[in-house]
Design a protein around this motif. Structure first.
Motif, PDB file in Angstrom:
ATOM      1  N   LEU A   1      -5.860   6.512   4.817  1.00  0.00           N
ATOM      2  CA  LEU A   1      -4.560   5.639   4.654  1.00  0.00           C
ATOM      3  C   LEU A   1      -4.764   4.350   4.035  1.00  0.00           C
ATOM      4  CD1 LEU A   1      -3.090   6.898   8.268  1.00  0.00           C
ATOM      5  CD2 LEU A   1      -2.196   7.277   5.873  1.00  0.00           C
ATOM      6  N   LEU A   2      -5.901   3.606   4.660  1.00  0.00           N
ATOM      7  CA  LEU A   2      -5.859   2.343   4.059  1.00  0.00           C
ATOM      8  C   LEU A   2      -6.326   2.337   2.596  1.00  0.00           C
ATOM      9  CD1 LEU A   2      -6.689  -0.753   4.565  1.00  0.00           C
ATOM     10  CD2 LEU A   2      -8.931  -0.122   5.167  1.00  0.00           C
ATOM     11  N   GLU A   3      -6.880   3.193   2.173  1.00  0.00           N
ATOM     12  CA  GLU A   3      -7.398   3.449   0.713  1.00  0.00           C
ATOM     13  C   GLU A   3      -6.159   3.607  -0.112  1.00  0.00           C
ATOM     14  OE1 GLU A   3     -10.496   5.492  -2.373  1.00  0.00           O
ATOM     15  OE2 GLU A   3     -10.219   6.468  -0.305  1.00  0.00           O
ATOM     16  N   ASN A   4      -5.066   4.317   0.381  1.00  0.00           N
ATOM     17  CA  ASN A   4      -3.831   4.627   0.016  1.00  0.00           C
ATOM     18  C   ASN A   4      -3.173   3.259  -0.067  1.00  0.00           C
ATOM     19  OD1 ASN A   4      -0.829   5.426   0.364  1.00  0.00           O
ATOM     20  ND2 ASN A   4      -1.707   6.877  -0.935  1.00  0.00           N
ATOM     21  N   TYR A   5      -3.128   2.685   1.035  1.00  0.00           N
ATOM     22  CA  TYR A   5      -2.390   1.270   0.887  1.00  0.00           C
ATOM     23  C   TYR A   5      -2.809   0.450   0.072  1.00  0.00           C
ATOM     24  CZ  TYR A   5      -0.726   3.438   5.559  1.00  0.00           C
ATOM     25  OH  TYR A   5       0.074   4.050   6.369  1.00  0.00           O
ATOM     26  N   LEU A   6      -4.120   0.316  -0.049  1.00  0.00           N
ATOM     27  CA  LEU A   6      -4.759  -0.754  -1.018  1.00  0.00           C
ATOM     28  C   LEU A   6      -4.521  -0.242  -2.313  1.00  0.00           C
ATOM     29  CD1 LEU A   6      -8.179  -1.282   0.959  1.00  0.00           C
ATOM     30  CD2 LEU A   6      -6.308  -2.794   0.715  1.00  0.00           C
ATOM     31  N   ASP A   7      -4.413   0.930  -2.851  1.00  0.00           N
ATOM     32  CA  ASP A   7      -4.152   1.386  -4.366  1.00  0.00           C
ATOM     33  C   ASP A   7      -2.656   0.912  -4.323  1.00  0.00           C
ATOM     34  OD1 ASP A   7      -6.488   2.395  -4.588  1.00  0.00           O
ATOM     35  OD2 ASP A   7      -6.014   4.587  -4.058  1.00  0.00           O
ATOM     36  N   ARG A   8      -1.721   1.148  -3.539  1.00  0.00           N
ATOM     37  CA  ARG A   8      -0.374   0.795  -3.541  1.00  0.00           C
ATOM     38  C   ARG A   8      -0.121  -0.714  -3.830  1.00  0.00           C
ATOM     39  NH1 ARG A   8       2.358   3.793   1.321  1.00  0.00           N
ATOM     40  NH2 ARG A   8       4.170   2.311   0.870  1.00  0.00           N
ATOM     41  N   LEU A   9      -0.997  -1.415  -3.168  1.00  0.00           N
ATOM     42  CA  LEU A   9      -0.982  -3.013  -3.077  1.00  0.00           C
ATOM     43  C   LEU A   9      -1.531  -3.335  -4.541  1.00  0.00           C
ATOM     44  CD1 LEU A   9      -2.245  -4.214   0.221  1.00  0.00           C
ATOM     45  CD2 LEU A   9      -0.094  -4.617  -0.567  1.00  0.00           C
ATOM     46  N   HIS A  10      -2.641  -2.849  -5.096  1.00  0.00           N
ATOM     47  CA  HIS A  10      -2.902  -3.019  -6.299  1.00  0.00           C
ATOM     48  C   HIS A  10      -2.186  -2.755  -7.454  1.00  0.00           C
ATOM     49  CE1 HIS A  10      -5.406  -2.316  -9.919  1.00  0.00           C
ATOM     50  NE2 HIS A  10      -6.079  -3.150  -9.794  1.00  0.00           N
ATOM     51  N   ASP A  11      -1.282  -1.492  -7.088  1.00  0.00           N
ATOM     52  CA  ASP A  11      -0.451  -1.153  -8.074  1.00  0.00           C
ATOM     53  C   ASP A  11       0.595  -2.143  -8.363  1.00  0.00           C
ATOM     54  OD1 ASP A  11      -1.849   0.980  -8.792  1.00  0.00           O
ATOM     55  OD2 ASP A  11      -0.516   2.506  -7.688  1.00  0.00           O
ATOM     56  N   ASN A  12       1.168  -2.506  -7.173  1.00  0.00           N
ATOM     57  CA  ASN A  12       2.305  -3.396  -6.964  1.00  0.00           C
ATOM     58  C   ASN A  12       2.151  -4.819  -7.726  1.00  0.00           C
ATOM     59  OD1 ASN A  12       3.832  -1.929  -5.669  1.00  0.00           O
ATOM     60  ND2 ASN A  12       3.463  -2.659  -3.755  1.00  0.00           N
TER      61      ASN A  12
ATOM     62  N   THR B   1      -0.554  -5.290  -9.987  1.00  0.00           N
ATOM     63  CA  THR B   1      -0.818  -5.174 -11.382  1.00  0.00           C
ATOM     64  C   THR B   1       0.260  -4.731 -12.520  1.00  0.00           C
ATOM     65  OG1 THR B   1      -1.841  -2.835 -10.993  1.00  0.00           O
ATOM     66  CG2 THR B   1      -3.130  -4.704 -11.154  1.00  0.00           C
ATOM     67  N   ARG B   2       1.434  -4.234 -11.813  1.00  0.00           N
ATOM     68  CA  ARG B   2       2.535  -3.725 -12.385  1.00  0.00           C
ATOM     69  C   ARG B   2       3.265  -4.774 -13.232  1.00  0.00           C
ATOM     70  NH1 ARG B   2       5.790  -1.849  -8.317  1.00  0.00           N
ATOM     71  NH2 ARG B   2       4.459   0.074  -8.208  1.00  0.00           N
ATOM     72  N   ASP B   3       3.742  -4.523 -14.352  1.00  0.00           N
ATOM     73  CA  ASP B   3       4.392  -5.602 -15.218  1.00  0.00           C
ATOM     74  C   ASP B   3       5.921  -5.462 -14.651  1.00  0.00           C
ATOM     75  OD1 ASP B   3       3.037  -4.569 -18.001  1.00  0.00           O
ATOM     76  OD2 ASP B   3       2.252  -6.285 -16.736  1.00  0.00           O
ATOM     77  N   HIS B   4       6.287  -6.756 -14.420  1.00  0.00           N
ATOM     78  CA  HIS B   4       7.564  -7.004 -13.747  1.00  0.00           C
ATOM     79  C   HIS B   4       8.620  -7.528 -14.935  1.00  0.00           C
ATOM     80  CE1 HIS B   4       6.803  -5.584  -9.697  1.00  0.00           C
ATOM     81  NE2 HIS B   4       5.752  -6.488  -9.845  1.00  0.00           N
TER      82      HIS B   4
END
Length: 138
Positions: A122-133, A135-138
């Protein structure tokens, strides 16, 4: 909640702990980071290494020069571009790299002590989501 601050504090504490353990090896953070990058991307150029480490090419060049002088890295000519030189580990760096990996593994075991495999997933998934947020171009 101050989660961003807590994440930064945790990262700083982990770096400091790792630095203390690595200090006995007689190597600086910049040096071990360079060795790890070259181990992960053997044959990279000074520019690609500098980009990975987020430092200037001149700084990367000085660090590579130092580690070449110490026998940890070597520069080789590239077949595809005679102007660029590829950077590789030498056999002398292998025991150091193994020890760095061991220290990193021990640090991870300490940090994640008491977490179940499910919690770590779960932590790894959360960290991946944080990273995506982040690094995502806004």
């Amino acid at each position: 909640r101050q989660m961003g601050l807590r994440i930064n504090v945790l990262a700083r504490l982990r770096r400091a702990r790792f630095d203390r353990k690595v200090a006995s090896l007689g190597i600086t953070r910049s040096q071990w980071q360079m060795i790890v990058v070259v181990a992960r991307k053997p044959g990279g150029t000074q520019k690609t290494i500098a980009d990975t480490l987020e430092i200037s090419e001149a700084s990367a060049g000085r660090l590579i020069d130092r580690l070449c002088a110490d026998g940890m890295l070597e520069r080789r000519e590239r077949d595809d571009d005679r102007r660029a030189r590829a950077v590789y580990l030498t056999p002398r760096s292998e025991p150091l790299l193994a020890r760095l990996a061991e220290i990193a593994r021990e640090g991870e075991e300490t940090v994640f002590s008491g977490f179940s495999a499910e919690e770590l997933g779960l932590l790894e998934n959360y960290l991946d989501r944080l990273h995506d947020n982040v690094t995502r171009d806004h």
